[in-house]
Design a protein around this motif. Structure first.
Motif: not given
Length: 102
Positions: A43-53
């Motif tokens: 339900e909440a995969p970790i996507i490693g969002a180090t940038k807004a894109a």
């Protein structure tokens, strides 16, 4: 030799399949990966969002609906990886690991 190099050949088969599905759905490979997680019930995969894109890419994965055939296609070449760099079970009571931190 790197820590995970022994499994590179097997891993690249899956990477190629992710690429094929990304072309099929006209999306990014990362969106296929996140869509696969959702299809598997994460339900909440970790996507490693180090940038807004990267957040935008994660949201865009909501538009990717993998079929059961797609999921089987992705999973078919999977080979379980051996445990590397960690212990796979607790040692028997009284055994002290040599690299144990105190």
């Amino acid at each position: 030799m790197g820590k995970y190099d022994r499994m590179e050949e097997a891993d690249m088969k899956i990477v190629d399949r992710v690429h094929q599905l990304a072309q099929k759905y006209q999306c990014k490979m990362s969106q296929i990966a996140v869509a696969w997680h959702w299809a598997k019930g994460v339900e909440a995969p970790i996507i490693g969002a180090t940038k807004a894109a990267y957040l935008d890419d994660g949201v865009g994965a909501l538009n990717v609906k993998l079929t059961q055939e797609d999921i089987a296609f992705l999973e078919e070449p999977y080979v379980p990886h051996p445990i590397v760099g960690a212990i796979n079970q607790n040692p028997p009571q009284g055994v002290v690991l040599l690299d144990e931190k105190k």
